[in-house]
Write an enzyme that holds these catalytic residues in place. Structure first.
Site, short mmCIF file in Angstrom:
data_model
loop_
_atom_site.label_atom_id
_atom_site.label_comp_id
_atom_site.label_asym_id
_atom_site.label_seq_id
_atom_site.Cartn_x
_atom_site.Cartn_y
_atom_site.Cartn_z
N LYS A 77 0.83 -1.19 0.00
CA LYS A 77 0.00 0.00 0.00
C LYS A 77 0.88 1.26 0.00
O LYS A 77 2.01 1.24 0.47
CB LYS A 77 -0.91 0.01 1.23
CG LYS A 77 -1.91 -1.16 1.25
CD LYS A 77 -2.96 -1.00 0.16
CE LYS A 77 -3.90 -2.19 0.12
NZ LYS A 77 -3.31 -3.38 -0.48
N ASP A 78 0.29 2.35 -0.52
CA ASP A 78 1.02 3.61 -0.64
C ASP A 78 1.70 4.01 0.66
O ASP A 78 1.14 3.83 1.74
CB ASP A 78 0.06 4.73 -1.04
CG ASP A 78 -0.56 4.52 -2.40
OD1 ASP A 78 -0.15 5.20 -3.33
OD2 ASP A 78 -1.45 3.66 -2.52
N LYS A 79 2.87 4.63 0.53
CA LYS A 79 3.54 5.20 1.70
C LYS A 79 2.91 6.55 2.06
O LYS A 79 2.58 6.81 3.22
CB LYS A 79 5.03 5.38 1.42
CG LYS A 79 5.77 6.08 2.56
CD LYS A 79 7.25 6.25 2.26
CE LYS A 79 7.96 6.94 3.41
NZ LYS A 79 9.41 7.09 3.18
#
Length: 420
Positions: A77-79
């Site tokens: 998942k996106d940082k």
């Protein structure tokens, strides 16, 4: 988006900015399987802010004193976001071990444990249906007009599909080098791959990190390690291996191989994947120009389970495409990936030739485990439950998309600009 050159919608872009705060970019995993409370594995429904999935996994493994190989997750998942997803720890049979996991809640940096529950099966990469997004676009000239345009675009995308470009997360930002490391591996140059990962400072980075990379480029390994900040966790793993080998003599291909092997396996595999993604984006750009939701003679078509669909008439293929039962594909180039037929296949072959590459280059003989046979990947993806709502400080876009696809490809069509 890197190497993405084509839009499928023609409304003017609303512009704006995203990720002004990480909380403005919300992602929630749509799980394939929900744990039922029984079994030898422990599942954690986490909410993290401003951290990569891999960093959280490594922190949990470190604090439980277990191998990171026992940690599983369905997707990265996106940082730069607020995200929710399942993390699984395998073989935590006893009540004591379960309580050890519970005791970690509140101790992992910028990560909350929303639920801890037992599950029967281990969680593996790809075991999710998709992801839900809530993304706030700010800094707009006219919020109401922007919301109207965004809704028009989203309605069109729900019918046509979205170009299945890989987003900046695949390549890294602000330091965009993952695909360049992969390019060096495909060239079978291990030293160049490691040099590109550890060295080559960029102005977008923190000054101390630039100095650390500069020291590496100058051959001062110990100095480079000492200068590395907290954000250079993986560079530290690699350079420690190089320092250890340098004490035995001159660095060799084996030394650079050891440095790459020091990284978590998902990251090792990411390099060649990123280069494949870079080339895929160009192939998709070219194929989208031919018609994103049109069947073209020679297309290789896959269904939702990614099985190739054959023996249909052009009319039957078109009807299935219209209903999102199947999709045309583009190649993630590799040693065994087939080309499409006709003018589509000719275009695909020309993309590889333009980089002076052949399919056999993806063997990566010195590190064959990092090589790739390649595969056909859908050149578009479906978006559903899509809406854009005007709010006080911008437009809130909500939508769900297939796993493995990028929300920024949707936003790119709305904003008509480079979206990170």
């Amino acid at each position: 988006m890197l190497n993405a050159n084509t839009y499928v919608t023609h409304q003017k872009g609303i512009g704006g900015t995203i990720r002004n705060r990480y909380e403005d970019f919300y992602v929630e995993e749509i799980p394939e399987v929900i744990p039922d409370g029984e079994g030898p594995n422990v599942y954690i429904w986490i909410e993290k802010l401003g951290r990569t999935t891999l960093d959280v996994v490594l922190d949990i493994a470190r604090d439980l004193h277990i191998s990171r190989k026992r940690m599983g997750f369905a997707g990265m998942k996106d940082k730069k976001a607020l995200t929710r997803q399942w993390i699984c720890i395998s073989n935590m049979n006893s009540e004591e071990e379960f309580n050890q996991v519970k005791a970690l809640d509140g101790t992992i940096y910028k990560t909350d444990f929303l639920k801890i529950i037992r599950g029967r099966k281990k969680l593996r990469m790809g075991q999710l249906k998709g992801n839900k997004f809530k993304i706030l676009i700010k800094d707009l000239d006219d919020i109401q007009e922007s919301a109207d345009i965004a809704n028009e675009v989203l309605k069109e995308l729900e019918v046509k599909g979205v170009p299945n470009y890989f987003g900046w997360q695949r390549f890294g930002k602000p330091r965009t080098n993952t695909h360049l490391v992969g390019e060096a591996l495909v060239e079978n140059d291990l030293a160049k791959a490691v040099d590109r990962y550890i060295g080559n400072p960029t102005e977008e980075e923190h000054e101390e990190n630039q100095k650390a990379r500069q020291a590496y480029d100058e051959g001062n390994l110990e100095e480079s390690l000492n200068l590395m900040g907290k954000g250079m966790r993986y560079e530290k793993m690699m350079i420690r291996e190089l320092i250890k080998d340098s004490k035995k003599g001159e660095l060799t291909d084996k030394s650079y191989m050891n440095a790459i092997h020091a990284l978590p396996k998902p990251l090792q595999r990411m390099f060649v994947h990123a280069y494949q993604s870079y080339l895929f984006n160009e192939a998709v750009s070219n194929r989208v120009e031919m018609g994103i939701n049109k069947y073209i003679d020679g297309d290789i078509i896959i269904d939702k389970e990614e099985h190739i669909v054959r023996d249909k008439t052009p009319e039957e293929f078109q009807e299935l495409i219209d209903n999102f039962e199947v999709n045309p594909t583009s190649p993630l180039y590799g040693t065994k990936v087939p080309y499409a037929g006709g003018k589509v296949g000719e275009m695909e072959e020309n993309v590889l030739k333009s980089y002076n590459l052949e399919k056999s280059d993806f063997e990566v003989p010195k590190m064959p485990r990092l090589g790739s046979h390649g595969l056909r990947r859908a050149m578009r993806f479906q978006v559903w439950d899509a809406s854009a709502t005007p709010v006080d400080d911008g437009v809130l876009c909500e939508f769900s998309i297939n796993k493995g696809s990028y929300a920024t490809a949707v936003l790119r069509e709305i904003m008509k600009k480079d979206v990170i």
